[in-house]
Design a protein around this motif. Structure first.
Motif, short mmCIF file in Angstrom:
data_model
loop_
_atom_site.label_atom_id
_atom_site.label_comp_id
_atom_site.label_asym_id
_atom_site.label_seq_id
_atom_site.Cartn_x
_atom_site.Cartn_y
_atom_site.Cartn_z
N PHE A 1 0.87 -1.17 0.00
CA PHE A 1 0.00 0.00 0.00
C PHE A 1 0.91 1.23 0.00
O PHE A 1 1.55 1.52 1.01
CB PHE A 1 -0.92 -0.02 1.22
CG PHE A 1 -1.78 -1.24 1.30
CD1 PHE A 1 -3.01 -1.28 0.65
CD2 PHE A 1 -1.36 -2.37 1.97
CE1 PHE A 1 -3.80 -2.43 0.69
CE2 PHE A 1 -2.14 -3.52 2.02
CZ PHE A 1 -3.37 -3.55 1.38
N ILE B 1 -5.41 -2.01 -6.68
CA ILE B 1 -6.43 -1.25 -5.95
C ILE B 1 -6.02 0.22 -5.97
O ILE B 1 -4.87 0.55 -5.65
CB ILE B 1 -6.57 -1.75 -4.50
CG1 ILE B 1 -6.90 -3.24 -4.48
CG2 ILE B 1 -7.64 -0.96 -3.76
CD1 ILE B 1 -6.89 -3.87 -3.10
N TYR B 2 -6.94 1.10 -6.35
CA TYR B 2 -6.57 2.51 -6.51
C TYR B 2 -7.71 3.42 -6.08
O TYR B 2 -8.87 3.00 -5.96
CB TYR B 2 -6.21 2.81 -7.97
CG TYR B 2 -7.39 2.70 -8.91
CD1 TYR B 2 -8.13 3.83 -9.25
CD2 TYR B 2 -7.79 1.48 -9.44
CE1 TYR B 2 -9.22 3.74 -10.10
CE2 TYR B 2 -8.88 1.38 -10.28
CZ TYR B 2 -9.60 2.51 -10.61
OH TYR B 2 -10.68 2.41 -11.45
N SER C 1 -8.86 -4.72 -11.29
CA SER C 1 -8.66 -3.52 -10.47
C SER C 1 -9.91 -3.26 -9.64
O SER C 1 -11.02 -3.63 -10.01
CB SER C 1 -8.35 -2.30 -11.35
OG SER C 1 -9.41 -2.05 -12.26
N SER D 1 -1.44 -1.35 -4.29
CA SER D 1 -2.48 -0.34 -4.09
C SER D 1 -1.86 1.04 -3.97
O SER D 1 -0.79 1.20 -3.37
CB SER D 1 -3.28 -0.67 -2.82
OG SER D 1 -4.21 0.35 -2.53
#
Length: 494
Positions: A146, A245-246, A268, A212
């Protein structure tokens, strides 16, 4: 299949059914949230000042609580920051998330005992919905990264201060601690350049399955990985990387570049988090938009964007919204924000369940000539132009050129290309045609010879990163605005 992945699938099914229960009753769910907020804040200073004891209906609330931005709430927030209790919400907040963007400098957004879990649970539930729909849970056994701000916090008057992503880092569940990267020490590095290099060193030999972050900064991480690996594709470095993951910005302008760097398509998940609340997440790989979280201690109101700057614009509740309309998002929360304009605009892609896309910022638009162009329009135009010309870009922003040295004014598109189009005129025409189809006001200005067609200005390699660095905004949650109504960013890029 591991025990952890089996457990994840079972938990995912449970969360999916819980979500379905409240999503199928949007009006009732929001009414319950509304009543609880008013009841819990009745004895706060804000509640007393705005007669919460007499608020029985939403109409009462609308009459007593005007729409505000940060500056309008600042008097109350300043009292909370100096340790006073029961001002905007009962007691004192646990944290203040520090962010930028006001006329007076930094914003300090409260996070309370009641609001903090919603940030953590929403991110978790987004992943669980993905698992429930796809059946893919193998990634839970791999490493997850992350890209976020430093978790180092300061404390004053018994309240901790820091960046939202750094605060959330303190709430990573124990079952993910062994999988989570980078290390705590690396995450604490403040300088973004130094931090990214350290992250590359730590992760390049790991089995990364989930990555992410904001696309622009993940792209920078990927570029450094490729430099370190001698130009390998990301899928060659991380063979089990299958989920990105965004949040923060639309992924579409970056998608072609990402797939080129990764060497394959990966699934995604889009998130819609902010310091003020975690508002929505992508709950389906098949449906457009993100599920608006109606049961997370946030009461939503919506004002049509084209009416926002008029006197007394109508405020709509969840039962009154329509698909395809651009709304300014107004929130009241269990962190003590009341009738608060977060600055983002959304459009509903579906009702029952209520899904949204982030269409832009209420103050980030171009309307130098009355065209009111929004972020969603320029992002769609860029996507169509890159697909039509087989072009890949790294970043872009748009600004008006009101006083050109000769000829009509125009919209200037600043683009950092990965590979340039063979014919720039075709690229510009593709953008212009898309904009004219989407925005009738823009089309009228072109037809009426008030504006000339768009002009694309090339930005040198890493030009946007250098600009952000010069502004002290490299990395973390910072992002380039897609649109400006002035030339501040444009002149710096030039």
């Amino acid at each position: 299949m591991s025990i952890k992945s089996v457990a994840a699938k079972l938990f995912a099914g449970k969360i999916y059914h819980q979500t379905k229960t409240w999503a199928n009753k949007p009006v009732e769910t929001q009414l319950a949230v509304f009543k609880n907020l008013i009841k819990d804040a009745k004895r706060t200073e804000f509640g007393i000042d705005h007669h919460f004891d007499k608020i029985k209906t939403y109409e009462d609330f609308r009459k007593n609580v005007p729409v505000r931005d940060y500056e309008d709430l600042k008097t109350y927030i300043d009292k909370v920051r100096t340790g006073e209790k029961d001002i905007l919400w009962k007691g004192k907040p646990l944290y203040f998330a520090k962010t930028s963007g006001t006329t007076s400098g930094a914003k300090y957004i409260p996070l309370t005992k009641e609001s903090m879990p919603t940030h953590v649970n929403a991110a978790r539930n987004a992943i669980l919905h993905y698992i429930n729909e796809t059946g893919n849970a193998d990634f839970v056994d791999g490493k997850m990264i992350f890209l976020q701000g430093s978790p180092i916090l300061t404390e004053k008057y018994g309240i901790k201060f820091g960046r939202l992503s750094g605060i959330v880092a303190h709430f990573v569940p124990k079952y993910l601690q062994k999988n989570r990267m980078p290390s705590w020490e690396t995450n604490c590095i403040e300088d973004w350049d130094t931090k990214v290099n350290a992250i590359v060193d730590e992760t390049i030999k790991e089995d990364m399955s989930v990555i992410s972050g904001i696309p622009a900064w993940v792209q920078m991480y990927f570029e450094r990985l490729q430099e370190k690996s001698g130009g390998k594709k990301i899928s060659e470095i991380f063979r089990n990387f299958n989920l990105f993951i965004y949040g923060g910005v639309n992924y579409e302008p970056y998608r072609a570049k990402f797939e080129q760097m990764i060497g394959k398509k990966v699934d995604s998940i889009e998130l819609f988090p902010a310091s003020e609340g975690f508002f929505a997440y992508q709950d389906s790989q098949k449906e457009k938009g993100m599920l608006l979280l109606l049961n997370s201690g946030i009461f939503y109101e919506f004002i049509k964007a084209d009416e926002f700057f008029t006197e007394n614009p109508k405020r709509h509740t969840i039962g009154e919204v329509e698909t395809g309309v651009n709304y300014a998002l107004i929130i009241s929360t269990n962190a003590g924000l009341w009738g608060y304009n977060i600055g983002d605009t959304v459009q509903f892609t579906s009702l029952f369940p209520h899904r949204v896309i982030v269409s832009g910022r209420i103050k980030h638009f171009i309307s130098a000539f009355g065209e009111h162009v929004i972020a969603n329009e320029v992002e769609k135009a860029m996507k169509e132009a890159t697909e039509a010309t087989k072009t890949v870009i790294n970043e872009f922003t748009v600004a008006p050129q009101i006083n050109p040295s000769g000829g009509l004014p125009y919209h200037e598109w600043f683009v950092e290309f990965e590979n340039e189009p063979e014919n720039m005129q075709v690229f510009e025409e593709a953008i212009d045609n898309s904009m004219r189809k989407q925005n009738i006001y823009y089309d009228d200005l072109i037809t009426g010879n008030v504006l000339r067609k768009v002009v694309v200005t090339k930005v040198s390699k890493n030009g946007f990163q250098e600009y952000m660095k010069s502004q002290g905004k490299l990395g973390g949650q910072n992002k380039i605005p897609r649109l400006s109504n002035n030339r501040d960013i444009a002149d710096n890029l030039k």
